[in-house]
Scaffold this active site. Structure first.
Site, PDB file in Angstrom:
ATOM      1  N   THR A  98      13.283  43.500  35.616  1.00 59.23           N
ATOM      2  CA  THR A  98      12.712  44.794  35.215  1.00 59.23           C
ATOM      3  C   THR A  98      11.278  44.653  34.710  1.00 59.23           C
ATOM      4  O   THR A  98      10.909  43.603  34.155  1.00 59.23           O
ATOM      5  CB  THR A  98      13.582  45.408  34.090  1.00 59.23           C
ATOM      6  N   TYR A 150      16.957  44.626  25.554  1.00 61.33           N
ATOM      7  CA  TYR A 150      17.233  44.762  26.992  1.00 61.33           C
ATOM      8  C   TYR A 150      16.225  43.923  27.799  1.00 61.33           C
ATOM      9  O   TYR A 150      16.615  43.079  28.613  1.00 61.33           O
ATOM     10  CB  TYR A 150      17.149  46.246  27.403  1.00 61.33           C
TER      11      TYR A 150
END
Ligand code: UDP
Length: 338
Positions: A126, A150
């Protein structure tokens, strides 16, 4: 449905998170390219009805015995690793959930791959691994300094991949997604999160009157209209990139990382305006406060994926993304109300 497993030609691909949003699109692309996608998913966020292009094996990436059974059964040529928790806000409140599922789960998966001599992985990473950008557009050389658990969990997995390549020869490609959006152009699969936190499905809920309005998280950012700019990339283009990455791993053995975005930013206000046009609905807005940790602008420099993978997004335009998302959203809402 019974599937004939294809161990002779080595075309079985284990897809963790194969019942999820991006994973299910990748299964469709794999099947169309002649692979047999084996969807491995614990259904914590996935949906078994999105598994349509190959066998479904229910299981958790933290369960090494279950991974052994499935790897023994299918002898996959590679793993496409989508399984993971993806809620930034939740990761701040419950970091243990992200480190356990994303990091420990990926470690368990990598150990199983080493045991079963599965030597290729394409990993869903990501742009959150970059943190707050020092410069935009963001290239792969930009320092990786995540600002939430995350992003940190995904960066840790990228590092584990590097080490498992050195130690066990597991060649890997990390694909750093920007904002995944849209749905299958043919309407076969799409986004269905509970809870839903993403901008586009929330806007479409507001268009349908399921929510009274869309709240814009801040309109005082340093952007032309004051709302945050993101790089929305069509999920079918992400799926294609996985196939190209798999091809690259099959033809040349170097591990690498690539950004996946269009290189064009779109503000929250621009997404809402485009959604009004596509849906023909008014869509009420409310200006809310900033969401913690949201940078002004996240836009990808994706030249490397074009040059080295031959990747070229087909559905770069936000209106096309919204058209496909809207078609899926209407279909899903009708099915749920039956
Ligand atoms: N956003 C918003 N209202 C919402 C949800 C999101 O204004 O109800 C904004 C958010 O601040 C960000 C952009 O929309 O600038 C995309 O957010 P999303 O949660 O879809 O993806 P993220 O960028 O967090 O991965």
């Amino acid at each position: 449905m019974e599937y004939v497993t294809n161990t002779i030609t080595g075309k079985n691909i284990l897809v963790t998170g194969g019942a999820g949003y991006i994973g299910s699109h990748a299964c469709k692309a794999l099947r169309q390219a002649g692979y047999l996608p084996v969807a491995f998913d614990n259904l914590s966020y996935g949906h078994s009805d999105l598994v349509q292009w190959g066998p479904f094996e229910e299981g958790d990436i933290n369960d090494s015995k279950r991974l052994d059974v499935v790897m023994e059964k299918y002898q996959p040529a590679a793993v496409l690793h989508f399984a993971g928790f993806t809620y930034v806000g939740e990761s701040v409140l419950k970091p243990e959930k992200y480190y356990r599922n994303n990091v420990v789960g990926s470690l368990t998966l990598l150990e199983a791959m080493a045991r079963h001599r599965v030597s290729k992985m394409v990993f869903s990473s990501t742009c959150a691994t970059y943190g707050v950008p020092l410069s935009v557009p963001i290239s792969e050389e930009h320092p990786q300094n995540p600002v939430n658990p995350y992003g940190e969990s995904k960066l840790t997995i990228e590092k584990m991949l590097r080490d498992f390549d050195v130690a066990y020869g597991i060649k890997n490609i990390s694909l750093r997604y920007f904002n995944a959006a849209g749905a299958d152009p043919e309407g076969a699969t799409g986004e269905d999160h509970t809870p839903e936190t993403h901008l586009i499905p929330l806007i479409l809920d507001a268009a349908l009157g399921i929510r009274p309005q869309i709240t814009i998280y801040g309109n005082d950012y340093a952007t032309p209209d004051g709302t945050c700019i993101r790089d929305y990339i069509h999920v079918a283009d992400l799926a294609d990139a996985h196939l190209l990455a798999l091809n690259k791993l099959e033809s040349d053995s170097a591990s690498a990382a690539y950004n996946l975005g269009t290189g064009t930013g779109c503000s929250v206000q621009e997404v809402i305006d485009a959604a009004r046009e596509i849906t023909g609905k008014k869509i009420a807005i409310e200006i809310g406060t900033r969401r913690p940790g949201d940078p002004d602008r996240l836009v990808s420099e994706s030249r490397k994926a074009g040059d080295e993978l031959g990747w070229k997004p087909q559905y770069g335009d936000i209106k096309t993304i919204l058209q496909h998302a809207w078609k899926w959203h209407l279909q899903k809402t009708t099915e749920k109300s039956r």
